[in-house]
Design a protein around this motif. Sequence first.
Motif, PDB file in Angstrom:
ATOM      1  N   VAL A  13       0.868  -1.180   0.000  1.00 20.83           N
ATOM      2  CA  VAL A  13       0.000   0.000   0.000  1.00 20.83           C
ATOM      3  C   VAL A  13       0.898   1.221   0.000  1.00 20.83           C
ATOM      4  O   VAL A  13       1.691   1.420   0.928  1.00 20.83           O
ATOM      5  CB  VAL A  13      -0.938   0.037   1.225  1.00 20.83           C
ATOM      6  N   ALA A  40       0.896   5.004   2.743  1.00 23.41           N
ATOM      7  CA  ALA A  40       0.096   4.357   3.785  1.00 23.41           C
ATOM      8  C   ALA A  40       0.406   4.850   5.192  1.00 23.41           C
ATOM      9  O   ALA A  40      -0.054   4.250   6.162  1.00 23.41           O
ATOM     10  CB  ALA A  40       0.297   2.837   3.719  1.00 23.41           C
ATOM     11  N   ILE A  82      -6.132   7.915   4.043  1.00 25.83           N
ATOM     12  CA  ILE A  82      -6.774   6.793   3.383  1.00 25.83           C
ATOM     13  C   ILE A  82      -5.817   5.611   3.259  1.00 25.83           C
ATOM     14  O   ILE A  82      -6.210   4.458   3.464  1.00 25.83           O
ATOM     15  CB  ILE A  82      -7.312   7.222   2.005  1.00 25.83           C
ATOM     16  N   ALA A 106      -5.562   3.726   6.471  1.00 27.94           N
ATOM     17  CA  ALA A 106      -6.777   2.941   6.690  1.00 27.94           C
ATOM     18  C   ALA A 106      -6.773   1.676   5.832  1.00 27.94           C
ATOM     19  O   ALA A 106      -7.170   0.600   6.290  1.00 27.94           O
ATOM     20  CB  ALA A 106      -8.008   3.795   6.374  1.00 27.94           C
ATOM     21  N   HIS A 107      -6.309   1.795   4.587  1.00 26.72           N
ATOM     22  CA  HIS A 107      -6.219   0.619   3.714  1.00 26.72           C
ATOM     23  C   HIS A 107      -5.285  -0.428   4.310  1.00 26.72           C
ATOM     24  O   HIS A 107      -5.604  -1.620   4.337  1.00 26.72           O
ATOM     25  CB  HIS A 107      -5.700   1.010   2.334  1.00 26.72           C
ATOM     26  N   GLU A 152      -6.830  -2.168   7.249  1.00 25.86           N
ATOM     27  CA  GLU A 152      -7.942  -3.027   6.838  1.00 25.86           C
ATOM     28  C   GLU A 152      -7.435  -4.312   6.179  1.00 25.86           C
ATOM     29  O   GLU A 152      -7.910  -5.409   6.486  1.00 25.86           O
ATOM     30  CB  GLU A 152      -8.856  -2.276   5.870  1.00 25.86           C
ATOM     31  N   ASN A 164      -1.816   4.511  -3.828  1.00 29.23           N
ATOM     32  CA  ASN A 164      -2.580   5.536  -3.120  1.00 29.23           C
ATOM     33  C   ASN A 164      -1.805   6.838  -2.927  1.00 29.23           C
ATOM     34  O   ASN A 164      -2.404   7.880  -2.712  1.00 29.23           O
ATOM     35  CB  ASN A 164      -3.008   4.976  -1.759  1.00 29.23           C
ATOM     36  N   GLU A 204     -11.375   5.477   6.685  1.00 30.96           N
ATOM     37  CA  GLU A 204     -11.595   4.033   6.798  1.00 30.96           C
ATOM     38  C   GLU A 204     -12.891   3.562   6.152  1.00 30.96           C
ATOM     39  O   GLU A 204     -13.086   2.352   5.946  1.00 30.96           O
ATOM     40  CB  GLU A 204     -11.569   3.604   8.262  1.00 30.96           C
ATOM     41  N   ASN A 257     -13.607   3.907   3.145  1.00 34.58           N
ATOM     42  CA  ASN A 257     -13.261   3.455   1.796  1.00 34.58           C
ATOM     43  C   ASN A 257     -12.624   2.070   1.768  1.00 34.58           C
ATOM     44  O   ASN A 257     -12.675   1.375   0.753  1.00 34.58           O
ATOM     45  CB  ASN A 257     -12.276   4.449   1.164  1.00 34.58           C
ATOM     46  N   SER A 258     -12.020   1.675   2.872  1.00 36.68           N
ATOM     47  CA  SER A 258     -11.130   0.519   2.862  1.00 36.68           C
ATOM     48  C   SER A 258     -11.801  -0.845   2.706  1.00 36.68           C
ATOM     49  O   SER A 258     -11.205  -1.753   2.119  1.00 36.68           O
ATOM     50  CB  SER A 258     -10.253   0.551   4.116  1.00 36.68           C
ATOM     51  N   VAL A 292     -11.836  -1.657  -0.900  1.00 38.13           N
ATOM     52  CA  VAL A 292     -10.490  -2.014  -1.360  1.00 38.13           C
ATOM     53  C   VAL A 292     -10.157  -3.449  -0.957  1.00 38.13           C
ATOM     54  O   VAL A 292      -9.601  -4.225  -1.746  1.00 38.13           O
ATOM     55  CB  VAL A 292      -9.445  -1.030  -0.797  1.00 38.13           C
TER      56      VAL A 292
END
Length: 293
Positions: free
Chosen positions: A12, A15, A19, A22-23, A26, A100, A221, A223-224, A227
């Motif tokens: 990621v 990171a 966002i 959060a990815h 997650e 990202n 979070e 959005n994650s 993903v």
Amino acid sequence: MSRLLEGRVAIVTGAGRGIGRAHALELAAHGAKVVVNDYGVSLAGEGTGETPAQEVVNEIVERGGQAVVNGADVADFEAAAAMVQQAIDTFGGLDILVNNAGFVRDRMLVNTSEEEWDAVVRVHLKGHFAPLRHAGAYWRAEAKEGRQRAARVINTSSGAGLQGSVGQATYSAAKAGIAGLTLVAAQELGRYGVTVNAIAPVAKTRMTEGAFDTSGMALPEDNSPIVAWLASEEAGDVTGRVIEIDGGKITVEDGWRHGPSDDKGSRWEAAEVGPALRKLLAEAPAPEPVYGA
């Protein structure tokens, strides 16, 4: 929480915060081993000397997951190659790439400097291309050796790139480029077992705070989970799509398509173009408004 990504290896980028952070959390919560990339820059892309990626790695490890730090500049071609290799060397392979990383330097078009244009396009667009190029080469080689992986790429576009955004010409152009890159990569890499999709996330982050009222915006979070699902083996039939996420609302974006047309069968004369084109424009749907218009 389900272990949707058990045993899979992910990178990621960007990171350390927002966002991307959060990815990473997650994906790790679903069982992925994560390379947490962050160059440690300010909102405008300037070096800060901070190491937010290590904080994310520590959080993942404390929760029982596996993660390592990567501090590469993702728009540096060789550094991006080394980042992909780090995932392979550390965890034995690579299955997921979440592009990202990015920053903003918002300006009205006539106030944008060449340096600002180059910097934003570099980190967003080249910063997607370089990791994707090296990961794609690895997945192609694996497939040719009979070890095809269920690989997944999730790129990060934006409503600014899809509908446009006043005061963000550079950012909008870069994000539009990412959407186009996603479509081509999905077609080229599909034969190797790779899906390539993009999200257009809406969230309250460093990049949105101060630009407009963010009090009602979704959290990073939110959005994650989308993903995480796109990164799973279950999502193997979904590719070449751009998905907008706004809190609990997900929308499959419908990009440039062939609309009404008129084939004269020969070269148009300039005087004929106006009436013909106006007729087609009257038949075509009106474009969605540009953000901020």
